[in-house]
Scaffold this motif. Structure first.
Motif, short mmCIF file in Angstrom:
data_model
loop_
_atom_site.label_atom_id
_atom_site.label_comp_id
_atom_site.label_asym_id
_atom_site.label_seq_id
_atom_site.Cartn_x
_atom_site.Cartn_y
_atom_site.Cartn_z
N ASP A 136 55.19 47.56 25.68
CA ASP A 136 55.83 46.89 26.81
C ASP A 136 55.13 45.57 27.12
OD1 ASP A 136 57.69 49.15 28.38
OD2 ASP A 136 56.08 49.98 27.19
N ILE A 137 53.81 45.58 27.11
CA ILE A 137 53.03 44.38 27.42
C ILE A 137 53.31 43.29 26.38
CG2 ILE A 137 50.70 43.43 27.62
CD1 ILE A 137 49.83 46.15 28.70
N LEU A 138 53.37 43.69 25.11
CA LEU A 138 53.63 42.73 24.04
C LEU A 138 54.99 42.06 24.21
CD1 LEU A 138 52.89 41.39 21.36
CD2 LEU A 138 53.87 43.39 20.18
N ILE A 139 56.02 42.86 24.48
CA ILE A 139 57.38 42.31 24.62
C ILE A 139 57.47 41.38 25.82
CG2 ILE A 139 59.78 42.92 25.13
CD1 ILE A 139 59.28 45.50 23.50
N ILE A 140 56.93 41.81 26.95
CA ILE A 140 56.99 40.98 28.15
C ILE A 140 56.18 39.69 27.97
CG2 ILE A 140 56.36 40.87 30.59
CD1 ILE A 140 58.84 42.52 30.02
N SER A 141 55.06 39.79 27.27
CA SER A 141 54.25 38.59 27.02
C SER A 141 55.01 37.58 26.17
CB SER A 141 52.94 38.99 26.31
OG SER A 141 52.16 39.85 27.11
#
Length: 441
Positions: A3-8
């Motif tokens: 999730d963090i990777l996609i949002i970043s």
């Protein structure tokens, strides 16, 4: 972590789009086609990532001066007229309030196509859009192809949840359409290992499309193969490869797959096929009674009771042609077909005219592969509901922008050297490094 990777990535792309809005077009295309957030398990799954990309791109479009009119070809004019017509069709349809969510979804996709036509104009932009559109599907296809090989084709492959291509049939056709675009990219690469990797990815996409158990995708692949063979320079060799390859593929797939494919000729005994025929009769008769169409939902029991010879078989059209016909009437279908006829014509223009210009030879490759892609869409789409999916319209953008690039002699205003790619003959070298001018006070 996912999730963090996609949002970043989304926020980084959105910030970049404020200064270079064409990056926002790439971000939107990635999110719209691949739907990476749907493969997360936390807050990113329902996050408004597409809205973030859309707003950032529109704001960047307003700020930038590097934009042009989107009306670059007849295909674009037909496309805008189609947008206007389906809006009228929704407004005068049977249930505008219920159809609003689908109209809104389609208009966002179409609006970004217009934005792309306004912002993309260089070779770098064309290659980038091809990489993002085809590469997004290639990643999913490679994953699905490995799954098909590991399971012996005993399980179906499905697309991203909650997307245009969630269904196995639509996902399979999208992979089939991505293969010619990947082939175009492969033709431009200089690195041998990169070309081999793309060959492997294309084969995995074929395996994934077959592993979807989609009969429409099988017909699309067959039509594309015949088209490539017919237009190829070495017909005997290509024909021999196809003759040898087809039995190997059939031998690998399980009996359930063979049973599914063999039902193509036994449509009278197949509920899915008869449901399609019922929907096609429904759409055909609707078009005579509703000049504007009925809106985005023609699969209504009351309509089937009145217009289908099989009223108990209420079924989605599963055909781009009858989908548009039932939704938006004969005028809507005419405009829809005009888009692709004009795009096909422009792709043919690229094949004919660009091949004569050494600096634009890569555009001839693009035109040829886009025509192969359109063949797959025309044949496979006859049995699948993908009239509003992004990828075909991205192909239109590629063809239109490439034609303008050739007509305006784009190679004269762009950098001559692109590392790793086939470059313009006579200019395919690094530009000299110019030392800074020393100033003495």
């Amino acid at each position: 972590m996912r999730d963090i990777l996609i949002i970043s990535i989304v926020f980084a792309g959105a910030f970049a789009a404020l200064r270079q809005p064409w990056i926002g077009v790439m971000l939107w295309t990635w999110l719209s086609i691949m739907n990476p957030h749907r493969y997360s398990y936390g807050f990113a799954y329902d996050a408004p990532v597409a809205a973030i990309a859309f707003c950032a791109t529109i704001l960047g479009l307003i700020i930038t001066k590097d934009r042009t009119s989107p009306f670059k070809a007849g295909a674009v004019t037909m496309f805008v007229m189609f947008m206007v017509w389906i809006s009228l069709s929704t407004a005068f349809g049977l249930d505008p309030a219920d159809d609003y969510w689908q109209w809104n979804k389609v208009m966002k996709v179409d609006a970004m196509i217009i934005v792309a036509l306004m912002l993309l104009h260089s070779r770098k932009h064309i290659l980038a859009l091809t990489w993002v559109a085809a590469g997004s599907l290639a990643l999913l296809g490679a994953k699905g192809g490995l799954f098909t090989l590991m399971t012996g084709g005993n399980f179906r492959v499905w697309g991203p949840p909650g997307s245009f291509i969630e269904d196995n049939n639509e996902f399979a056709l999208s992979l089939v359409m991505a293969i010619p675009l990947l082939r175009f990219l492969q033709m431009q690469l200089l690195n041998r290992w990169g070309r081999h990797v793309l060959s492997l990815v294309m084969l995995l996409c074929v395996a994934a499309s077959l592993g979807s158990y989609s009969r429409g995708a099988l017909l699309a692949i067959s039509a594309m193969a015949v088209f490539l063979w017919w237009n190829g320079k070495n017909k005997p060799v290509v024909g021999m490869i196809l003759v040898l390859l087809v039995p190997l593929v059939i031998a690998f797939m399980p009996d359930a797959w063979m049973g599914r494919m063999s039902s193509i000729g036994e449509y009278q005994e197949d509920d899915s096929s008869m449901g399609r025929i019922s929907a096609w009769w429904n759409a055909w008769n609707i078009a005579f009674h509703y000049p504007f169409g009925v809106g985005f939902n023609a699969a209504r029991p009351e309509l089937f009771a009145q217009y289908s010879p099989y009223p108990d078989m209420v079924h989605a059209a599963h055909s781009i042609y009858f989908q548009v016909l039932g939704n938006h009437g004969f005028i809507g279908l005419f405009l829809f077909l005009s888009i692709w006829l004009a795009t096909w014509s422009s792709a043919g223009w690229l094949r004919t005219h660009s091949a004569r210009i050494p600096e634009a030879a890569w555009c001839a490759d693009l035109g040829a592969m886009c025509q192969v892609c359109l063949v797959g869409y025309a044949v496979g789409g006859a049995f699948l509901s993908l009239a509003y999916f992004d990828l075909p319209y991205n192909v239109m953008v590629l063809v239109v922008v490439a034609r303008v690039w050739v007509q305006t002699r784009g190679w004269e205003r762009e950098a001559a050297y692109v590392p790793g790619w086939k470059n313009i003959p006579g200019l395919a070298r690094k530009p000299p490094v110019v030392a800074p001018v020393k100033k003495y006070v």
